[in-house]
Design a protein around this motif. Structure first.
Motif, PDB file in Angstrom:
ATOM      1  N   SER A  19      35.857  32.497  30.349  1.00 13.57           N
ATOM      2  CA  SER A  19      37.014  33.054  31.108  1.00 13.57           C
ATOM      3  C   SER A  19      38.133  33.010  30.119  1.00 13.57           C
ATOM      4  CB  SER A  19      37.538  31.949  32.395  1.00 13.57           C
ATOM      5  OG  SER A  19      36.308  32.127  33.376  1.00 13.57           O
ATOM      6  N   ASP A  38      40.993  24.666  23.002  1.00 12.93           N
ATOM      7  CA  ASP A  38      39.930  24.312  23.694  1.00 12.93           C
ATOM      8  C   ASP A  38      39.724  22.593  23.171  1.00 12.93           C
ATOM      9  OD1 ASP A  38      37.247  25.477  25.159  1.00 12.93           O
ATOM     10  OD2 ASP A  38      37.091  23.462  24.418  1.00 12.93           O
ATOM     11  N   ARG A  46      30.640  26.181  28.646  1.00 17.54           N
ATOM     12  CA  ARG A  46      29.347  25.715  29.245  1.00 17.54           C
ATOM     13  C   ARG A  46      28.306  26.730  28.912  1.00 17.54           C
ATOM     14  NH1 ARG A  46      29.297  20.326  30.668  1.00 17.54           N
ATOM     15  NH2 ARG A  46      31.581  19.937  31.082  1.00 17.54           N
ATOM     16  N   TYR A  53      21.241  33.318  30.480  1.00 16.83           N
ATOM     17  CA  TYR A  53      21.845  33.470  31.592  1.00 16.83           C
ATOM     18  C   TYR A  53      21.826  34.751  32.218  1.00 16.83           C
ATOM     19  CZ  TYR A  53      25.917  35.933  28.829  1.00 16.83           C
ATOM     20  OH  TYR A  53      26.526  36.764  28.131  1.00 16.83           O
ATOM     21  N   PHE A  54      21.773  34.778  33.570  1.00 13.80           N
ATOM     22  CA  PHE A  54      21.519  35.898  34.462  1.00 13.80           C
ATOM     23  C   PHE A  54      22.927  36.614  34.397  1.00 13.80           C
ATOM     24  CE2 PHE A  54      22.125  31.992  37.223  1.00 13.80           C
ATOM     25  CZ  PHE A  54      23.149  32.342  37.775  1.00 13.80           C
ATOM     26  N   TRP A 196      34.548  23.957  34.603  1.00 12.12           N
ATOM     27  CA  TRP A 196      33.972  23.345  35.469  1.00 12.12           C
ATOM     28  C   TRP A 196      33.142  22.011  34.666  1.00 12.12           C
ATOM     29  CZ3 TRP A 196      28.508  22.802  35.361  1.00 12.12           C
ATOM     30  CH2 TRP A 196      27.866  23.712  34.371  1.00 12.12           C
ATOM     31  N   LYS A 274      16.366  30.516  38.228  1.00 16.18           N
ATOM     32  CA  LYS A 274      16.125  30.868  36.930  1.00 16.18           C
ATOM     33  C   LYS A 274      15.318  29.881  36.083  1.00 16.18           C
ATOM     34  CE  LYS A 274      19.878  29.692  34.403  1.00 16.18           C
ATOM     35  NZ  LYS A 274      21.152  29.831  33.579  1.00 16.18           N
ATOM     36  N   VAL A 399      31.988  30.161  39.835  1.00 17.04           N
ATOM     37  CA  VAL A 399      31.507  31.580  40.083  1.00 17.04           C
ATOM     38  C   VAL A 399      30.532  31.506  38.838  1.00 17.04           C
ATOM     39  CG1 VAL A 399      33.252  32.826  41.541  1.00 17.04           C
ATOM     40  CG2 VAL A 399      33.728  32.152  38.943  1.00 17.04           C
ATOM     41  N   ASP A 400      29.767  32.789  38.942  1.00 20.60           N
ATOM     42  CA  ASP A 400      28.965  33.199  37.673  1.00 20.60           C
ATOM     43  C   ASP A 400      29.981  33.962  36.505  1.00 20.60           C
ATOM     44  OD1 ASP A 400      29.863  35.688  38.893  1.00 20.60           O
ATOM     45  OD2 ASP A 400      27.807  36.426  38.863  1.00 20.60           O
ATOM     46  N   VAL A 401      29.230  34.087  35.552  1.00 19.83           N
ATOM     47  CA  VAL A 401      29.954  34.463  34.325  1.00 19.83           C
ATOM     48  C   VAL A 401      30.746  35.797  34.718  1.00 19.83           C
ATOM     49  CG1 VAL A 401      29.587  35.547  31.902  1.00 19.83           C
ATOM     50  CG2 VAL A 401      28.665  33.351  32.730  1.00 19.83           C
TER      51      VAL A 401
HETATM   52  C1  FAD Z   1      23.224  24.706  36.074  1.00 14.20           C
HETATM   53  C2  FAD Z   1      24.087  26.004  35.760  1.00 14.20           C
HETATM   54  C3  FAD Z   1      23.518  27.304  35.263  1.00 14.20           C
HETATM   55  C4  FAD Z   1      24.381  28.394  35.339  1.00 14.20           C
HETATM   56  N1  FAD Z   1      23.620  29.350  34.829  1.00 14.20           N
HETATM   57  C5  FAD Z   1      24.390  30.909  35.146  1.00 14.20           C
HETATM   58  C6  FAD Z   1      23.840  32.236  34.582  1.00 14.20           C
HETATM   59  O1  FAD Z   1      22.580  32.131  34.180  1.00 14.20           O
HETATM   60  N2  FAD Z   1      24.668  33.087  34.714  1.00 14.20           N
HETATM   61  C7  FAD Z   1      25.886  33.109  35.303  1.00 14.20           C
HETATM   62  O2  FAD Z   1      26.423  34.168  35.221  1.00 14.20           O
HETATM   63  N3  FAD Z   1      26.442  31.731  35.314  1.00 14.20           N
HETATM   64  C8  FAD Z   1      25.822  30.851  35.388  1.00 14.20           C
HETATM   65  N4  FAD Z   1      26.393  29.478  35.482  1.00 14.20           N
HETATM   66  C9  FAD Z   1      27.862  29.498  35.908  1.00 14.20           C
HETATM   67  C10 FAD Z   1      28.583  29.707  34.476  1.00 14.20           C
HETATM   68  O3  FAD Z   1      28.682  28.521  33.700  1.00 14.20           O
HETATM   69  C11 FAD Z   1      30.154  29.721  34.723  1.00 14.20           C
HETATM   70  O4  FAD Z   1      30.222  30.985  35.226  1.00 14.20           O
HETATM   71  C12 FAD Z   1      31.045  29.876  33.166  1.00 14.20           C
HETATM   72  O5  FAD Z   1      30.683  28.674  32.633  1.00 14.20           O
HETATM   73  C13 FAD Z   1      32.476  29.795  33.502  1.00 14.20           C
HETATM   74  O6  FAD Z   1      33.213  30.073  32.435  1.00 14.20           O
HETATM   75  P1  FAD Z   1      34.542  29.196  32.367  1.00 14.20           P
HETATM   76  O7  FAD Z   1      35.361  29.893  31.049  1.00 14.20           O
HETATM   77  O8  FAD Z   1      35.511  29.488  33.680  1.00 14.20           O
HETATM   78  O9  FAD Z   1      34.287  27.723  32.304  1.00 14.20           O
HETATM   79  P2  FAD Z   1      33.679  26.978  31.313  1.00 14.20           P
HETATM   80  O10 FAD Z   1      32.369  27.386  30.687  1.00 14.20           O
HETATM   81  O11 FAD Z   1      33.442  25.336  31.784  1.00 14.20           O
HETATM   82  O12 FAD Z   1      34.570  26.867  30.184  1.00 14.20           O
HETATM   83  C14 FAD Z   1      35.733  25.760  30.089  1.00 14.20           C
HETATM   84  C15 FAD Z   1      36.273  25.706  28.697  1.00 14.20           C
HETATM   85  O13 FAD Z   1      37.567  25.093  28.826  1.00 14.20           O
HETATM   86  C16 FAD Z   1      37.340  23.881  27.831  1.00 14.20           C
HETATM   87  N5  FAD Z   1      38.330  22.756  28.479  1.00 14.20           N
HETATM   88  C17 FAD Z   1      38.039  22.100  29.448  1.00 14.20           C
HETATM   89  N6  FAD Z   1      38.950  21.129  29.822  1.00 14.20           N
HETATM   90  C18 FAD Z   1      40.158  21.267  28.730  1.00 14.20           C
HETATM   91  C19 FAD Z   1      41.236  20.815  28.432  1.00 14.20           C
HETATM   92  N7  FAD Z   1      41.839  19.997  29.236  1.00 14.20           N
HETATM   93  N8  FAD Z   1      42.014  21.389  27.505  1.00 14.20           N
HETATM   94  C20 FAD Z   1      41.518  21.977  26.600  1.00 14.20           C
HETATM   95  N9  FAD Z   1      40.353  22.794  26.879  1.00 14.20           N
HETATM   96  C21 FAD Z   1      39.535  22.457  28.049  1.00 14.20           C
HETATM   97  C22 FAD Z   1      36.011  23.501  27.923  1.00 14.20           C
HETATM   98  O14 FAD Z   1      35.764  22.683  26.451  1.00 14.20           O
HETATM   99  C23 FAD Z   1      35.293  24.910  27.897  1.00 14.20           C
HETATM  100  O15 FAD Z   1      35.245  25.441  26.513  1.00 14.20           O
HETATM  101  C24 FAD Z   1      25.721  28.227  35.690  1.00 14.20           C
HETATM  102  C25 FAD Z   1      26.207  27.334  36.280  1.00 14.20           C
HETATM  103  C26 FAD Z   1      25.546  26.151  36.290  1.00 14.20           C
HETATM  104  C27 FAD Z   1      26.202  24.970  37.121  1.00 14.20           C
END
Ligand code: FAD
Length: 422
Positions: A19, A38, A46, A53-54, A196, A274, A399-401
Motif C-alpha cells: 500500500s 518503515d 508482509r 501471492y494470488f 496488519w 493457496k 484486504v488482498d494486495v
Molecule cells: C496468511 C496470509 C496470506 C496472504 N496471502 C495473500 C495473497 O496470496 N495474495 C494477496 O493479494 N494478499 C494476500 N494476503 C494479504 C496481504 O498480505 C495484504 O493485502 C498486504 O500485505 C497489504 O499490504 P499493506 O501495505 O497494506 O500492509 P503490510 O504488508 O502489512 O505493510 C505495512 C508496512 O508498514 C510498516 N509499518 C508497520 N507499522 C509501522 C510504523 N509504526 N511505522 C513505520 N512503518 C510501519 C511495516 O513494516 C510494513 O512494511 C495474505 C494475508 C495473510 C494473512
C-alpha cells in the motif's frame, strides 16, 4: 539531521508495504516529493515474507522488484528504514513531523558482501521467518532485501564480538557508535499505510500454539514453503524435520469470535486454499483437510476455490475446530471438530496443523500520533477529523494486495489534494 524542506507539495508515506509503495509511487510520478518511512530494515511489508501471492501465485519479488526499481529511478522519492513517526503537528498543507530512526549499525557503504555475518558468532531468532530459525547477529534481513544492507543486532553491541564484526568489514560500513536519531520533515499530507499484524495465536489457549511444536500459523506456513525460508522451501514438521504427508488448516483461528477478533479478515480462507497447493505440489502423495465455518472467496477468487476444492486430495469439512493436542512421542497433532454435515465429533491426526489467524490493523498497537479516528477494532476510518492524514490498505480493513494497491492509489490522490489546502 536538520529539518529537511518546505512542506508544500510533499507527502509522507508511513509504511513501505504494497500500500505504502503504491501510494508513494503514484504521488511521486505525479510530480510530488515523497518520503517513505518503515519501521523494518527493508521495504515490502508482509508480502515480502510470502512464498507466492494470488491471484497469479507469483513470488513476491515479481511485484515488489518493479516497485523498487521505480523507487530507485525516481529522484522525487526518498526512503528511511528502521524509522517511525514520533510526533505530528499542523494541518493539511503544512504538517511538521518528527521521525525517530533506530540504529542499524551499518552505513550506506555496505556492499552486502556478508563478511560481517561470517565474523559473527551469536545467533538470534530470525524475525523475517517469524522465529522459525535463527540468523547471525550481523544479518541481511532477507535474500532480496531492499535496501540490500546488513543490520547488526543490538544484542551484541558493546561486546568483543561487535568489534570483530567491525574489523571484518573492509568497507568501513560497520558503525558501532550509531545512536537513535530524530529528524524533522515538513509535509503537506500524510498517508498512513502501516498494514496488519497476525492475530496472536497463543491467545487461543485451546489450540496450544507455542506449546505444540507442529502447530504453526498461516504466516509461518508462508515462510516454511518459501525457497528463501528456514527450510529452503521444504515443508517439514518443525519438531523433527520429518516430511508432511497430512496437513490440516484450522480456519477462523480467533476470527469471527467475540473473545478474540469479532470480524472476518476475508483473506484467510484463500490463504489456506493457496497453502494447501504448496504442499500438494511439493508432495503429490500428501493430503490436506480444511476445517472451516464458511469459505469466503469473493469475486474472481471463486474460481481458485472451486479448482482447489475439486482436487480429491483436499477435504473441506464444515466445523469449528475445538481442542488441538500434540503427542510428544510421535509429534502427531490431533484436531477435534464437530462435523456440521453429520453432527459427529471427528478426531483426526495430522503431521502439521496450520492456524489461519486473522489480520489485526497495525494502527491498533501503534496509533498515529495525531487526532485520528478509528473503528472499534483499531482500523483507521475513511473520514478523519484532521484533513490530510489518510489511511491506505490493510490499516483501513483486511484486504488482498490488489485491493490494497487500489486503495493506496485513491489515498495518493487524496494526499495530493490535501497538499493544496493552505
Ligand atoms: C496468511 C496470509 C496470506 C496472504 N496471502 C495473500 C495473497 O496470496 N495474495 C494477496 O493479494 N494478499 C494476500 N494476503 C494479504 C496481504 O498480505 C495484504 O493485502 C498486504 O500485505 C497489504 O499490504 P499493506 O501495505 O497494506 O500492509 P503490510 O504488508 O502489512 O505493510 C505495512 C508496512 O508498514 C510498516 N509499518 C508497520 N507499522 C509501522 C510504523 N509504526 N511505522 C513505520 N512503518 C510501519 C511495516 O513494516 C510494513 O512494511 C495474505 C494475508 C495473510 C494473512
Amino acid at each position: 539531521m536538520a529539518e529537511m524542506q518546505n512542506g508544500e507539495r510533499s507527502i509522507l508515506v508511513v509504511g513501505g508495504g504494497m500500500s505504502g509503495l503504491s501510494a508513494a509511487l503514484e504521488a511521486a510520478e505525479a510530480g510530488f516529493q515523497v518520503f517513505i518511512v518503515d519501521k523494518e530494515a527493508y521495504l515490502g511489508g508482509r508480502v515480502a515474507r510470502m512464498n507466492k501471492y494470488f491471484p497469479k501465485l507469483c513470488p513476491p519479488n515479481c511485484g515488489l522488484e518493479i516497485n523498487f526499481r521505480r523507487i530507485k529511478n525516481n529522484p522525487l522519492i526518498r526512503f528511511f528504514t528502521m524509522t517511525e513517526v514520533e510526533k505530528i503537528t499542523g494541518e493539511a498543507g503544512n504538517f511538521d513531523v518528527t521521525l525517530k530512526v533506530a540504529p542499524r549499525y551499518v552505513n550506506a557503504k555496505c556492499t552486502g558482501c556478508g563478511l560481517c555475518a561470517e565474523a559473527a558468532t551469536t545467533e538470534i531468532a530470525n524475525p523475517f521467518n517469524y522465529g522459525l530459525d535463527t540468523v547471525k547477529a550481523a544479518y541481511l534481513p532477507h535474500d532480496f532485501a531492499f535496501p540490500m544492507r546488513y543490520v547488526i543486532a543490538p544484542e551484541v553491541i558493546g561486546s568483543e564480538e561487535a568489534s570483530r564484526i567491525k574489523a571484518a568489514c573492509p568497507y568501513g560500513a560497520v558503525d558501532l557508535e550509531m545512536q537513535p536519531a530524530t529528524f524533522d520533515l515538513k509535509v503537506g499530507a500524510i498517508v498512513w499505510a502501516t498494514g496488519w499484524e497476525p492475530y496472536e495465536a497463543a491467545k487461543i489457549a485451546y489450540y496450544g500454539f507455542g506449546k505444540n511444536k507442529n502447530v504453526i500459523t498461516n504466516v509461518m506456513m508462508e515462510r516454511l514453503a518459501a525457497q528463501n525460508g528456514p527450510t529452503a522451501g521444504k515443508i517439514v514438521r518443525p519438531s523433527d524435520g520429518a516430511p508432511v504427508n497430512k496437513i490440516a488448516f484450522v480456519q477462523c483461528a480467533g476470527s469471527r469470535d467475540e473473545n478474540h477478533l469479532p470480524y472476518c479478515s476475508g483473506i484467510c480462507c484463500l490463504a489456506s486454499l493457496k497453502q494447501a497447493t504448496y504442499l500438494l505440489e511439493e508432495n503429490p502423495a500428501a493430503n490436506a483437510t480444511i476445517f472451516y465455518i464458511d469459505i469466503r472467496a469473493l469475486g474472481k477468487y471463486e474460481d481458485f476455490y472451486t479448482k482447489v476444492q475439486a482436487d480429491e486430495r483436499v477435504a473441506l469439512i464444515k466445523g469449528k475446530a475445538g481442542e488441538i493436542t500434540e503427542n510428544p512421542e510421535t509429534g502427531m497433532v490431533t484436531v477435534q471438530v464437530e462435523d456440521q454435515a453429520t453432527g459427529r465429533i471427528l478426531k483426526d491426526e495430522f503431521d502439521l496443523v496450520v492456524l489461519a489467524t486473522g489480520m489485526v490493523p497495525g494502527s491498533a498497537s501503534c496509533k498515529v500520533p495525531a487526532d485520528v479516528a478509528y473503528d472499534e477494532h483499531g482500523f483507521i476510518l475513511g473520514s478523519q477529523p484532521v484533513a490530510g492524514i489518510i489511511g491506505a490498505g490493510c490499516v483501513r480493513r483486511p484486504v488482498d494486495v490488489a485491493t490494497s494497491v487500489q486503495d493506496a492509489t485513491a489515498a495518493a490522490l487524496k494526499a495530493i489534494q490535501a497538499t493544496f489546502r493552505r
